[in-house]
Design an enzyme around this catalytic site. Structure first.
Site, PDB file in Angstrom:
ATOM      1  CE1 TYR A   1      -3.023  -3.046   0.295  1.00  7.92           C
ATOM      2  CE2 TYR A   1      -3.377  -2.581   2.600  1.00  7.92           C
ATOM      3  CZ  TYR A   1      -3.617  -3.349   1.483  1.00  7.92           C
ATOM      4  OH  TYR A   1      -4.462  -4.429   1.581  1.00  7.92           O
TER       5      TYR A   1
ATOM      6  CD  GLN B   1     -14.486   8.394   3.180  1.00 13.51           C
ATOM      7  OE1 GLN B   1     -13.631   7.562   3.458  1.00 13.51           O
ATOM      8  NE2 GLN B   1     -14.659   8.827   1.945  1.00 13.51           N
TER       9      GLN B   1
ATOM     10  CD  GLN C   1      -7.173  -8.544   4.799  1.00  8.32           C
ATOM     11  OE1 GLN C   1      -7.137  -7.671   3.946  1.00  8.32           O
ATOM     12  NE2 GLN C   1      -6.412  -8.507   5.861  1.00  8.32           N
TER      13      GLN C   1
HETATM   14  N1  LIG Z   1      -6.016  -8.590   1.307  1.00  9.57           N
HETATM   15  C1  LIG Z   1      -6.244  -7.967   0.174  1.00  9.57           C
HETATM   16  O1  LIG Z   1      -5.897  -8.437  -0.928  1.00  9.57           O
HETATM   17  C2  LIG Z   1      -6.959  -6.648   0.238  1.00  9.57           C
HETATM   18  C3  LIG Z   1      -7.476  -6.061  -0.939  1.00  9.57           C
HETATM   19  C4  LIG Z   1      -8.172  -4.862  -0.825  1.00  9.57           C
HETATM   20  C5  LIG Z   1      -8.333  -4.262   0.416  1.00  9.57           C
HETATM   21  N2  LIG Z   1      -7.785  -4.832   1.540  1.00  9.57           N
HETATM   22  C6  LIG Z   1      -7.919  -4.198   2.886  1.00  9.57           C
HETATM   23  O2  LIG Z   1      -9.269  -3.900   3.114  1.00  9.57           O
HETATM   24  C7  LIG Z   1      -9.430  -2.489   3.318  1.00  9.57           C
HETATM   25  C8  LIG Z   1     -10.769  -2.052   2.770  1.00  9.57           C
HETATM   26  O3  LIG Z   1     -10.868  -2.295   1.388  1.00  9.57           O
HETATM   27  P1  LIG Z   1     -10.943  -1.124   0.335  1.00  9.57           P
HETATM   28  O4  LIG Z   1     -10.368   0.082   0.974  1.00  9.57           O
HETATM   29  O5  LIG Z   1     -10.385  -1.624  -0.929  1.00  9.57           O
HETATM   30  O6  LIG Z   1     -12.494  -0.973   0.058  1.00  9.57           O
HETATM   31  P2  LIG Z   1     -13.791  -0.565   0.924  1.00  9.57           P
HETATM   32  O7  LIG Z   1     -13.530  -0.640   2.365  1.00  9.57           O
HETATM   33  O8  LIG Z   1     -14.900  -1.348   0.372  1.00  9.57           O
HETATM   34  O9  LIG Z   1     -14.009   0.947   0.451  1.00  9.57           O
HETATM   35  C9  LIG Z   1     -13.248   1.969   0.994  1.00  9.57           C
HETATM   36  C10 LIG Z   1     -13.476   3.281   0.267  1.00  9.57           C
HETATM   37  O10 LIG Z   1     -14.844   3.656   0.290  1.00  9.57           O
HETATM   38  C11 LIG Z   1     -14.947   5.072   0.472  1.00  9.57           C
HETATM   39  N3  LIG Z   1     -15.638   5.274   1.756  1.00  9.57           N
HETATM   40  C12 LIG Z   1     -15.399   4.645   2.945  1.00  9.57           C
HETATM   41  N4  LIG Z   1     -16.266   5.064   3.896  1.00  9.57           N
HETATM   42  C13 LIG Z   1     -17.081   5.955   3.298  1.00  9.57           C
HETATM   43  C14 LIG Z   1     -18.184   6.719   3.752  1.00  9.57           C
HETATM   44  N5  LIG Z   1     -18.631   6.638   5.006  1.00  9.57           N
HETATM   45  N6  LIG Z   1     -18.792   7.540   2.856  1.00  9.57           N
HETATM   46  C15 LIG Z   1     -18.370   7.636   1.585  1.00  9.57           C
HETATM   47  N7  LIG Z   1     -17.329   6.934   1.090  1.00  9.57           N
HETATM   48  C16 LIG Z   1     -16.689   6.096   1.946  1.00  9.57           C
HETATM   49  C17 LIG Z   1     -13.511   5.629   0.495  1.00  9.57           C
HETATM   50  O11 LIG Z   1     -13.067   5.927  -0.834  1.00  9.57           O
HETATM   51  P3  LIG Z   1     -13.357   7.309  -1.581  1.00  9.57           P
HETATM   52  O12 LIG Z   1     -13.405   8.386  -0.551  1.00  9.57           O
HETATM   53  O13 LIG Z   1     -12.218   7.431  -2.539  1.00  9.57           O
HETATM   54  O14 LIG Z   1     -14.661   7.099  -2.292  1.00  9.57           O
HETATM   55  C18 LIG Z   1     -12.736   4.399   0.957  1.00  9.57           C
HETATM   56  O15 LIG Z   1     -11.375   4.432   0.603  1.00  9.57           O
HETATM   57  C19 LIG Z   1      -8.197  -1.858   2.636  1.00  9.57           C
HETATM   58  O16 LIG Z   1      -7.913  -0.560   3.104  1.00  9.57           O
HETATM   59  C20 LIG Z   1      -7.140  -2.878   3.017  1.00  9.57           C
HETATM   60  O17 LIG Z   1      -6.729  -2.682   4.363  1.00  9.57           O
HETATM   61  C21 LIG Z   1      -7.132  -6.029   1.464  1.00  9.57           C
END
Ligand SMILES: NC(=O)c1ccc[n+]([C@@H]2O[C@H](COP(=O)([O-])OP(=O)(O)OC[C@H]3O[C@@H](n4cnc5c(N)ncnc54)[C@H](OP(=O)(O)O)[C@@H]3O)[C@@H](O)[C@H]2O)c1
Length: 334
Positions: A58, A290, A178
């Site tokens: 990241y 958020q 995960q």
């Molecule tokens: N193990 C793996 O392969 C893997 C892969 C992906 C993720 N992850 C982990 O999982 C975590 C979460 O996944 P993700 O970040 O990809 O997706 P997510 O949690 O589904 O979406 C997060 C995004 O949604 C938006 N958001 C979050 N809360 C909000 C709210 N209350 N209102 C409006 N927009 C909001 C923000 O982006 P915007 O503000 O840009 O819209 C935020 O970056 C990652 O940070 C990481 O730690 C792991």
């Protein structure tokens, strides 16, 4: 905030964890100010979130740096459960990323992560993705050595299939998985969840908002469509014909959320960590605004009747989406 035990360890984790991919300030999530990331960390920990999920990839070390520096400066290391990962590497000036789970690289990686995170030990150390060029048994043996040495408190894998976990478990205890899991990505439900439940493996669901899509904001709140086009889910879900189907779906889902005085985001997260076998949802959160919204997903329950209505709505959407683009729930783990 509710806390749930990670079996085989003495850790109790909050039902929502803080996902810090965006803190990396990389091409996937676009610009993120470090000071803003620190505000989120501060408020999240003060509000009872005790698990922070990061990874070297990241921002090519940047997310771990931000988290490590913050925890050291605030003296908060002992109050949190730090989860990071290994197994993906990068080269300077090359935008591509590569698998590398050779034992030598794994040894190098754990030291680099501990240095960036400014800690001697990692609470939950997760293999980010399986490496097609390195046998799972060898990866597990190296993880076991870290565990036996006490430099990691629990062993995790990410993006593993049942077969891959079965192989891993022959060589090393496995505490957490995960996988990606959300209302729009439910492929783990049929085999992975039952296997983890039987095997006492905690499931940390990533991308519970389907990269922000499940906030509904792009469909109902006129939030401009982002230009982070390398997020394939966004390309598909924000383009017709999916856009109109999703808009209709969110209008209906919002009626259920509103009946609890909750936002769509809060409903989607609560739904997530209350599904069978799910221990917590790792929510990517970029601002305190958020975070405050996301915290509203805890300490309430969706009724069984409404769970059923949501299930029907998801089935309706699935039917409508047939033939409208790649079904991401069919993606294969490489
Ligand atoms: N193990 C793996 O392969 C893997 C892969 C992906 C993720 N992850 C982990 O999982 C975590 C979460 O996944 P993700 O970040 O990809 O997706 P997510 O949690 O589904 O979406 C997060 C995004 O949604 C938006 N958001 C979050 N809360 C909000 C709210 N209350 N209102 C409006 N927009 C909001 C923000 O982006 P915007 O503000 O840009 O819209 C935020 O970056 C990652 O940070 C990481 O730690 C792991």
């Amino acid at each position: 905030m509710d806390y749930r035990k990670v079996s085989g360890s003495d850790m109790k984790v909050s039902v929502i964890a803080l996902g810090t991919w965006a803190f990396g300030n990389d091409c996937w999530w676009g610009h993120q100010d470090d000071a803003k990331s620190c505000d989120v960390l501060s408020e999240a920990i003060a509000s009872g979130i005790n698990l922070i999920d990061t990874a070297p990839i990241y921002g090519r070390g940047h997310s771990e740096e931000v988290v490590g520096k913050f925890l050291q400066k605030q003296g908060l290391r002992e109050q949190v459960i730090l989860a990071t990962k290994l197994g993906l590497k990068w080269e300077d000036k090359n935008p591509k990323i590569f698998h590398d789970l050779t034992p030598a690289k794994m040894l190098e990686e754990i030291d680099a992560s501990r240095k960036r995170l400014r800690t001697d030990y990692i609470d939950i150390y997760q293999v980010h993705w399986p490496d097609p060029d390195n046998p799972i048994g060898k990866t597990a043996e190296t993880m076991h050595k870290f565990y036996q040495k006490g430099i990691i408190r629990a062993v995790g894998v990410s993006n593993y299939s049942v077969g891959q976990m079965q192989e891993f478990k022959k060589y090393c205890p496995l505490h957490t998985l995960q996988p990606q899991y959300s209302m729009f990505e439910r492929s783990i439900e049929s085999e992975v969840v039952p296997f983890c439940t039987e095997s006492n493996i905690a499931i940390f669901a990533y991308a519970p908002l389907y990269a922000g899509i499940l906030t509904g904001k792009f469909f109902l709140d006129n939030v401009p469509i982002p230009n982070d086009v390398n997020r394939k889910v966004k390309q598909i879900e924000l383009t017709e014909p999916r856009f109109s189907i999703n808009k209709e779906f969110f209008k209906k889902l919002k009626n259920i959320a509103s009946s609890y005085g909750k936002t769509l985001t809060q409903l989607a997260i609560n739904w997530n960590f209350n599904q069978e076998g799910i221990t917590l949802a790792i929510v990517g959160t970029r601002s305190v605004t958020q975070l405050k919204d996301n915290l509203g997903s805890t300490d309430w329950q969706i009724s069984p009747d409404d769970m059923e209505k949501i299930k029907e709505l998801l089935e309706w959407r699935k039917e409508m989406c047939i033939g409208t683009g790649r079904d991401l729930s069919d993606k294969k783990i490489k």
